[in-house]
Design a protein around this motif. Structure first.
Motif, short mmCIF file in Angstrom:
data_model
loop_
_atom_site.label_atom_id
_atom_site.label_comp_id
_atom_site.label_asym_id
_atom_site.label_seq_id
_atom_site.Cartn_x
_atom_site.Cartn_y
_atom_site.Cartn_z
N UNK A 65 -8.84 -21.95 5.38
CA UNK A 65 -8.18 -23.12 5.96
C UNK A 65 -6.68 -23.14 5.68
N UNK A 66 -6.29 -22.72 4.48
CA UNK A 66 -4.91 -22.89 4.02
C UNK A 66 -3.94 -21.89 4.62
N UNK A 67 -4.44 -20.84 5.25
CA UNK A 67 -3.54 -19.80 5.75
C UNK A 67 -2.57 -20.30 6.83
N UNK A 68 -2.91 -21.39 7.51
CA UNK A 68 -2.03 -21.91 8.56
C UNK A 68 -0.77 -22.55 7.99
N UNK A 69 -0.76 -22.82 6.69
CA UNK A 69 0.42 -23.43 6.05
C UNK A 69 1.42 -22.39 5.56
N UNK A 109 -10.03 -22.83 10.56
CA UNK A 109 -11.26 -22.22 10.08
C UNK A 109 -11.73 -21.10 11.01
N UNK A 110 -11.71 -21.35 12.32
CA UNK A 110 -12.16 -20.35 13.29
C UNK A 110 -11.29 -19.10 13.22
N UNK A 111 -9.97 -19.26 13.20
CA UNK A 111 -9.09 -18.09 13.14
C UNK A 111 -9.25 -17.35 11.81
N UNK A 112 -9.46 -18.10 10.72
CA UNK A 112 -9.69 -17.46 9.43
C UNK A 112 -10.96 -16.64 9.40
N UNK A 113 -12.05 -17.19 9.94
CA UNK A 113 -13.33 -16.49 9.97
C UNK A 113 -13.25 -15.24 10.85
N UNK A 114 -12.58 -15.34 12.00
CA UNK A 114 -12.43 -14.18 12.87
C UNK A 114 -11.65 -13.08 12.17
N UNK A 115 -10.63 -13.47 11.41
CA UNK A 115 -9.85 -12.48 10.68
C UNK A 115 -10.71 -11.77 9.63
N UNK A 116 -11.54 -12.55 8.93
CA UNK A 116 -12.42 -11.98 7.91
C UNK A 116 -13.44 -11.03 8.53
N UNK A 117 -13.87 -11.32 9.74
CA UNK A 117 -14.91 -10.51 10.38
C UNK A 117 -14.35 -9.27 11.09
N UNK A 127 0.30 -19.79 14.22
CA UNK A 127 0.35 -19.39 15.63
C UNK A 127 -0.94 -19.72 16.37
N UNK A 128 -2.08 -19.68 15.69
CA UNK A 128 -3.33 -20.08 16.32
C UNK A 128 -3.32 -21.53 16.73
N UNK A 175 -5.71 -11.30 17.78
CA UNK A 175 -7.07 -11.75 18.13
C UNK A 175 -7.31 -13.17 17.63
N UNK A 176 -6.86 -13.47 16.42
CA UNK A 176 -7.05 -14.81 15.86
C UNK A 176 -6.24 -15.84 16.64
N UNK A 177 -5.07 -15.45 17.12
CA UNK A 177 -4.24 -16.39 17.88
C UNK A 177 -4.87 -16.71 19.23
N UNK A 178 -5.42 -15.70 19.87
CA UNK A 178 -6.13 -15.94 21.13
C UNK A 178 -7.34 -16.84 20.89
N UNK A 179 -7.99 -16.67 19.73
CA UNK A 179 -9.09 -17.56 19.37
C UNK A 179 -8.62 -19.01 19.27
#
Length: 242
Positions: A65-69, A109-117, A127-128, A175-179
């Motif tokens: 969650x915190x990565x957007x900051x 959360x969605x962009x973070x999970x996609x990055x992890x996967x 940017x997301x 990919x996360x930004x498009x998400x």
């Protein structure tokens, strides 16, 4: 009498988000030797890669969650907030601050999970959320089956910049930004704009105004009532200009 101008905290979610990002980058660059953002405000990479997600580490779940900051530099921050400070207040006015906060959290959360996967490198930045707001702002015109050309240009420029900069950026995931844009589409179609609340003053004034109109109509002479009725029944078939 001169009117006094005052500054209002008109978009609490957007403004608070922007202030936190600025403070975090200031602390990272000038007080903590650029170690704060990589340690806390960066989403982990794909499981198994260097800096990958560790499911045993509770703190890695918060980083989703915190990565957007966190932002890599001031250009990265200013590039994102040129959009966020423009679109965020508009979306808060349309959907409400609580709903926009939920949108920010879900998108993070969605962009973070996609990055992890999927992505073998860490992720940071808002940017997301920017792309989510861009898509969400366009939904208001899509209701009328109209897609503004300006919106197409913005999407094309933003996506083009992401694709061009992707090979050069170590901590940015296209990919996360498009998400994030997909999240904006989902919110736009599933979340209804907030309804305008009627104030107590308007509620009390409406019946009184209706009664005054009735009384005024009763007090009119009968020939005026007949004239108004005749005017209402008249059909205009054309006009003549001289």
């Amino acid at each position: 009498m001169k009117k006094k101008f005052r500054v209002t905290y008109n978009a609490p979610v957007t403004l608070t988000f922007a202030i936190l990002c600025v403070l975090i980058l200031l602390l990272n660059d000038f007080l903590l030797g650029k170690h704060l953002i990589p340690a806390i405000f960066t989403a982990p990479a794909r499981i198994g890669s260097q800096g990958g997600f560790n499911y045993k580490n509770v703190f890695d779940y918060f980083r989703l969650f915190l990565h957007v900051l966190g932002h890599s530099d001031w250009n990265h921050l200013l590039g994102n907030f040129a959009f966020i400070l423009l679109l965020g207040p508009l979306m808060e006015e349309r959907y409400g601050s609580k709903m926009v906060l939920l949108m920010f959290v879900v998108t993070a959360f969605v962009t973070g999970v996609i990055n992890v996967c999927l992505i073998p490198r860490p992720l940071l930045g808002a940017s997301g959320i920017v792309f989510m707001l861009i898509i969400l702002a366009s939904i208001t015109t899509l209701d009328k089956n109209v897609i503004p050309l300006s919106f197409i240009f913005v999407v094309a420029i933003y996506l083009g910049r992401e694709l061009i900069n992707a090979p050069k950026a170590e901590n940015i995931s296209t990919v996360a930004h498009i998400a994030g844009g997909l999240c904006g589409s989902m919110f736009g179609f599933l979340v209804a704009p907030k309804t305008k609340k009627t104030s107590k003053k308007e509620k009390t004034e409406a019946p009184a105004k209706k009664e005054s109109n009735i009384e005024e109509n009763r007090s009119k002479p009968s020939f005026l009532k007949k004239k108004e009725q005749a005017d209402d029944d008249t059909t205009v078939v054309g006009t003549l200009e001289i």
